[in-house]
Design an enzyme around this catalytic site. Structure first.
Site, short mmCIF file in Angstrom:
data_model
loop_
_atom_site.label_atom_id
_atom_site.label_comp_id
_atom_site.label_asym_id
_atom_site.label_seq_id
_atom_site.Cartn_x
_atom_site.Cartn_y
_atom_site.Cartn_z
CE LYS A 1 25.66 11.26 -15.04
NZ LYS A 1 27.01 10.80 -15.47
CE1 TYR B 1 28.81 8.96 -10.62
CE2 TYR B 1 28.24 11.08 -9.68
CZ TYR B 1 28.04 10.09 -10.63
OH TYR B 1 27.05 10.23 -11.58
CG ASN C 1 27.68 10.83 -19.10
OD1 ASN C 1 27.14 11.34 -18.13
ND2 ASN C 1 28.33 9.69 -19.06
CG HIS D 1 23.71 7.46 -12.52
ND1 HIS D 1 25.00 7.00 -12.41
CD2 HIS D 1 22.95 6.68 -11.71
CE1 HIS D 1 25.02 5.98 -11.56
NE2 HIS D 1 23.79 5.76 -11.12
CD GLU E 1 23.80 4.02 -8.05
OE1 GLU E 1 25.00 3.78 -8.30
OE2 GLU E 1 22.91 4.05 -8.94
N1 UDP Z 1 33.28 9.95 -16.46
C1 UDP Z 1 34.17 10.92 -16.90
N2 UDP Z 1 35.27 10.53 -17.60
C2 UDP Z 1 35.54 9.22 -17.90
C3 UDP Z 1 34.64 8.23 -17.46
C4 UDP Z 1 33.53 8.63 -16.74
O1 UDP Z 1 33.96 12.11 -16.64
O2 UDP Z 1 36.57 8.93 -18.55
C5 UDP Z 1 32.09 10.36 -15.70
C6 UDP Z 1 30.80 10.26 -16.52
O3 UDP Z 1 29.94 11.33 -16.11
C7 UDP Z 1 30.27 8.91 -16.11
C8 UDP Z 1 30.63 8.88 -14.63
O4 UDP Z 1 31.92 9.46 -14.57
O5 UDP Z 1 28.87 8.82 -16.35
C9 UDP Z 1 30.68 7.50 -14.00
O6 UDP Z 1 31.54 6.68 -14.77
P1 UDP Z 1 31.14 5.18 -15.14
O7 UDP Z 1 32.36 4.52 -15.68
O8 UDP Z 1 30.45 4.55 -13.97
O9 UDP Z 1 30.13 5.38 -16.37
P2 UDP Z 1 28.55 5.14 -16.46
O10 UDP Z 1 28.22 3.96 -15.57
O11 UDP Z 1 27.88 6.41 -15.99
O12 UDP Z 1 28.29 4.88 -17.90
MG MG Z 2 28.64 3.61 -13.58
#
Ligand code: UDP
Ligand code: MG
Length: 137
Positions: free
Chosen positions: A9, A49, A112, A115, A126
């Site tokens: 990212k 997203y 974070n 992905h 994807e």
């Molecule tokens: N995210 C965020 N706030 C939250 C949860 C998720 O900004 O409270 C962002 C974060 O970058 C995350 C992405 O949205 O990686 C997608 O969320 P998901 O729940 O799918 O998490 P992941 O699968 O990436 O662990």
């Molecule tokens: Mg996810």
């Protein structure tokens, strides 16, 4: 062998962590089936997203993911989706296990670092979102 899809990212690219992250991915036994440095437009990020469009963090996520270059890649390994989710750690880096990519390189729950797809079906969708057939090996 199975495949998963990943993006390094914008925060991790900006902070110079591409090399270190790829090293961890290689060390964990993944091979690279496709890879590119690219940038998401706002509408690309909205589409990617889409599944989160009703969540409170959606707008922030779209703005962040389109804020700078990313590395997109398709990775191969047995049980790729689950093994890769373990390697990257919890969404919130504060809760991520020691040694995981998010623990090592993420700056916040939004920025974070990386992905990882959450299912074989999404990994496929994807991967197709970013790579044409002749870019996948
Ligand atoms: N995210 C965020 N706030 C939250 C949860 C998720 O900004 O409270 C962002 C974060 O970058 C995350 C992405 O949205 O990686 C997608 O969320 P998901 O729940 O799918 O998490 P992941 O699968 O990436 O662990
Ligand atoms: Mg996810």
């Amino acid at each position: 062998m199975n495949r998963t899809f990943t993006m390094i990212k914008p925060d991790a690219v900006e902070n110079g962590h591409i090399g270190a992250i790829l090293e961890k991915i290689n060390a964990a036994g993944f091979s690279i089936a496709a890879m590119k440095l690219t940038k998401l437009s706002k509408s690309d990020a909205e589409k990617f997203y889409e599944i989160h469009s009703e969540r409170p963090f959606y707008r922030e996520l779209v703005n962040y993911m389109s804020s700078g270059p990313i590395v997109a890649a398709i990775l191969e390994k047995d049980n790729a989706v689950n093994n890769f989710r373990t390697l990257i750690g919890s969404t919130n880096p504060a809760e991520a296990a020691e040694g995981t990519i998010r623990k090592l390189f993420a700056t916040s729950i939004s920025a974070n670092a990386i992905h990882g797809s959450d299912s074989d079906e999404n990994a496929n969708l994807e991967g197709e979102f970013f790579f044409s057939l002749d870019e996948r090996f």
